[in-house]
Design a protein around this motif. Structure first.
Motif, PDB file in Angstrom:
ATOM      1  N   GLU A  56      39.811  26.983  34.197  1.00  0.00           N
ATOM      2  CA  GLU A  56      40.094  27.176  32.774  1.00  0.00           C
ATOM      3  C   GLU A  56      40.052  25.861  31.994  1.00  0.00           C
ATOM      4  OE1 GLU A  56      40.461  30.089  31.244  1.00  0.00           O
ATOM      5  OE2 GLU A  56      40.078  31.085  33.175  1.00  0.00           O
ATOM      6  N   ASN A  57      39.905  24.743  32.720  1.00  0.00           N
ATOM      7  CA  ASN A  57      39.832  23.415  32.099  1.00  0.00           C
ATOM      8  C   ASN A  57      41.027  23.170  31.169  1.00  0.00           C
ATOM      9  OD1 ASN A  57      38.620  20.905  31.766  1.00  0.00           O
ATOM     10  ND2 ASN A  57      37.404  21.569  29.997  1.00  0.00           N
ATOM     11  N   VAL A  58      42.207  23.466  31.682  1.00  0.00           N
ATOM     12  CA  VAL A  58      43.431  23.352  30.884  1.00  0.00           C
ATOM     13  C   VAL A  58      43.735  21.900  30.541  1.00  0.00           C
ATOM     14  CG1 VAL A  58      45.926  23.745  30.872  1.00  0.00           C
ATOM     15  CG2 VAL A  58      44.392  25.475  31.846  1.00  0.00           C
ATOM     16  N   HIS A  60      42.422  18.162  30.004  1.00  0.00           N
ATOM     17  CA  HIS A  60      41.206  17.388  29.726  1.00  0.00           C
ATOM     18  C   HIS A  60      41.363  15.930  30.151  1.00  0.00           C
ATOM     19  CE1 HIS A  60      39.554  20.766  27.488  1.00  0.00           C
ATOM     20  NE2 HIS A  60      40.721  20.871  26.866  1.00  0.00           N
ATOM     21  N   SER A  61      42.593  15.488  30.312  1.00  0.00           N
ATOM     22  CA  SER A  61      42.868  14.105  30.688  1.00  0.00           C
ATOM     23  C   SER A  61      42.986  13.973  32.209  1.00  0.00           C
ATOM     24  CB  SER A  61      44.167  13.644  30.024  1.00  0.00           C
ATOM     25  OG  SER A  61      44.701  12.516  30.650  1.00  0.00           O
ATOM     26  N   SER A  62      42.386  12.914  32.754  1.00  0.00           N
ATOM     27  CA  SER A  62      42.490  12.662  34.201  1.00  0.00           C
ATOM     28  C   SER A  62      43.939  12.429  34.600  1.00  0.00           C
ATOM     29  CB  SER A  62      41.644  11.449  34.581  1.00  0.00           C
ATOM     30  OG  SER A  62      40.287  11.702  34.366  1.00  0.00           O
ATOM     31  N   PHE A  63      44.684  11.761  33.729  1.00  0.00           N
ATOM     32  CA  PHE A  63      46.086  11.494  34.050  1.00  0.00           C
ATOM     33  C   PHE A  63      46.892  12.786  34.115  1.00  0.00           C
ATOM     34  CE2 PHE A  63      50.496  10.857  32.694  1.00  0.00           C
ATOM     35  CZ  PHE A  63      50.925   9.996  33.692  1.00  0.00           C
ATOM     36  N   LEU A  64      46.672  13.688  33.158  1.00  0.00           N
ATOM     37  CA  LEU A  64      47.405  14.955  33.148  1.00  0.00           C
ATOM     38  C   LEU A  64      47.056  15.796  34.371  1.00  0.00           C
ATOM     39  CD1 LEU A  64      47.305  15.977  29.369  1.00  0.00           C
ATOM     40  CD2 LEU A  64      49.244  15.061  30.671  1.00  0.00           C
ATOM     41  N   LYS A  65      45.794  15.766  34.768  1.00  0.00           N
ATOM     42  CA  LYS A  65      45.392  16.480  35.992  1.00  0.00           C
ATOM     43  C   LYS A  65      46.111  15.895  37.202  1.00  0.00           C
ATOM     44  CE  LYS A  65      40.733  18.013  34.681  1.00  0.00           C
ATOM     45  NZ  LYS A  65      39.289  17.856  34.966  1.00  0.00           N
ATOM     46  N   SER A  66      46.123  14.573  37.280  1.00  0.00           N
ATOM     47  CA  SER A  66      46.789  13.916  38.407  1.00  0.00           C
ATOM     48  C   SER A  66      48.282  14.213  38.411  1.00  0.00           C
ATOM     49  CB  SER A  66      46.558  12.396  38.343  1.00  0.00           C
ATOM     50  OG  SER A  66      45.205  12.090  38.513  1.00  0.00           O
ATOM     51  N   PHE A  67      48.876  14.259  37.219  1.00  0.00           N
ATOM     52  CA  PHE A  67      50.316  14.485  37.134  1.00  0.00           C
ATOM     53  C   PHE A  67      50.680  15.924  37.481  1.00  0.00           C
ATOM     54  CE2 PHE A  67      54.234  15.707  35.013  1.00  0.00           C
ATOM     55  CZ  PHE A  67      55.092  14.687  35.413  1.00  0.00           C
ATOM     56  N   PHE A  68      50.096  16.891  36.784  1.00  0.00           N
ATOM     57  CA  PHE A  68      50.516  18.274  36.945  1.00  0.00           C
ATOM     58  C   PHE A  68      49.917  18.955  38.176  1.00  0.00           C
ATOM     59  CE2 PHE A  68      51.422  17.718  32.389  1.00  0.00           C
ATOM     60  CZ  PHE A  68      52.712  18.208  32.357  1.00  0.00           C
ATOM     61  N   LEU A  69      48.622  18.759  38.415  1.00  0.00           N
ATOM     62  CA  LEU A  69      47.956  19.512  39.478  1.00  0.00           C
ATOM     63  C   LEU A  69      48.088  18.881  40.849  1.00  0.00           C
ATOM     64  CD1 LEU A  69      44.674  20.702  37.706  1.00  0.00           C
ATOM     65  CD2 LEU A  69      46.905  21.831  37.857  1.00  0.00           C
ATOM     66  N   ALA A  70      48.365  17.590  40.909  1.00  0.00           N
ATOM     67  CA  ALA A  70      48.530  16.913  42.210  1.00  0.00           C
ATOM     68  C   ALA A  70      49.969  16.481  42.409  1.00  0.00           C
ATOM     69  CB  ALA A  70      47.577  15.722  42.304  1.00  0.00           C
ATOM     70  N   GLY A  71      50.397  15.482  41.655  1.00  0.00           N
ATOM     71  CA  GLY A  71      51.719  14.904  41.876  1.00  0.00           C
ATOM     72  C   GLY A  71      52.858  15.888  41.733  1.00  0.00           C
ATOM     73  N   PHE A  72      52.989  16.485  40.559  1.00  0.00           N
ATOM     74  CA  PHE A  72      54.146  17.342  40.323  1.00  0.00           C
ATOM     75  C   PHE A  72      54.077  18.634  41.119  1.00  0.00           C
ATOM     76  CE2 PHE A  72      56.405  20.713  38.047  1.00  0.00           C
ATOM     77  CZ  PHE A  72      57.684  20.178  38.044  1.00  0.00           C
TER      78      PHE A  72
END
Length: 219
Positions: A56-58, A60-72
């Motif tokens: 869904e490409n929720v 757009h930021s690499s940082f947000l992807k790293s934070f929500f989808l990986a780290g958190f």
């Protein structure tokens, strides 16, 4: 069969090292196995959530992807099951036990993830996977378990330690994933010193947790 063996071996080696590093009575295996299996099962719903958000490409930021989808996402579920399964169990009776169970749930997750990646990309990446993703999951588990153990045997500020057991692994995981994502061509030059720092810190946490036992045993 060879690919499966190569994919599982790093987790077995690290888990054996963590298990045998406890200086007093060794932990009974049933709860360790249970936490490992929880980590294995956890992979599939998390991967589904990650796939859905990516499709869904929720973010757009690499940082947000790293934070929500990986780290958190990954560290929260490890922390949640560590808290509600191992933390309250009677076998969790020493500070160091938090490290053992934290690493067990983390390596359960890392093992299935490793099997999937190696089957998709070939056995050639096995060494890199062992040195970086698998060991990083274990090191995040050491830190999480260290603070979980500290929380259980503190008479004050235990909730603060529980919070640190989530916040610090999330932060470290975000940094790790962000480096891998953004530094596509030079990631190894950035991630190697980061991993060395993680290992030094992890070994220090192991030493401190063992010293807690030794202080309790002194007359």
């Amino acid at each position: 069969m060879a690919i499966l063996t190569v994919a599982i071996s790093p987790a077995v080696a690290i888990m054996t090292f963590i298990y045998l590093s406890k200086r007093i009575e060794l932990e009974p295996l049933p709860l360790i196995i249970r936490m490992f299996i929880i980590g294995v099962i956890m992979v599939f719903p998390i991967m589904f959530i990650q796939y859905a958000f990516e499709t869904e490409n929720v973010f757009h930021s690499s940082f947000l992807k790293s934070f929500f989808l990986a780290g958190f996402l990954e560290e929260f579920f490890k922390w949640f099951f560590l808290l509600f399964v191992a933390y309250r169990h009677s076998d969790f009776d020493h500070h160091y036990d938090g490290i053992i169970y934290g690493v067990a749930v983390s390596l359960g997750f890392a093992t299935i993830e490793n099997i999937i990646y190696i089957f998709q990309n070939g056995i050639e990446i096995a060494i890199l996977r062992a040195v970086f993703p698998v060991s990083s999951h274990a090191l995040f588990g050491i830190i999480m378990g260290f603070y979980m153990g500290k929380a259980k045997f503190r008479t004050s500020r235990s909730n603060w330690c529980l919070a640190l057991g989530l916040v610090i692994p999330v932060g470290l995981h975000v940094i790790y994933d962000y480096i891998i994502t953004v530094k596509e061509m030079t990631w190894m030059y950035w991630i190697t010193p980061f991993m060395i720092i993680l290992w030094v810190n992890g070994l220090r946490k192991i030493k401190i947790a063992n010293q807690h036992h030794e202080k309790l045993l002194k007359p």
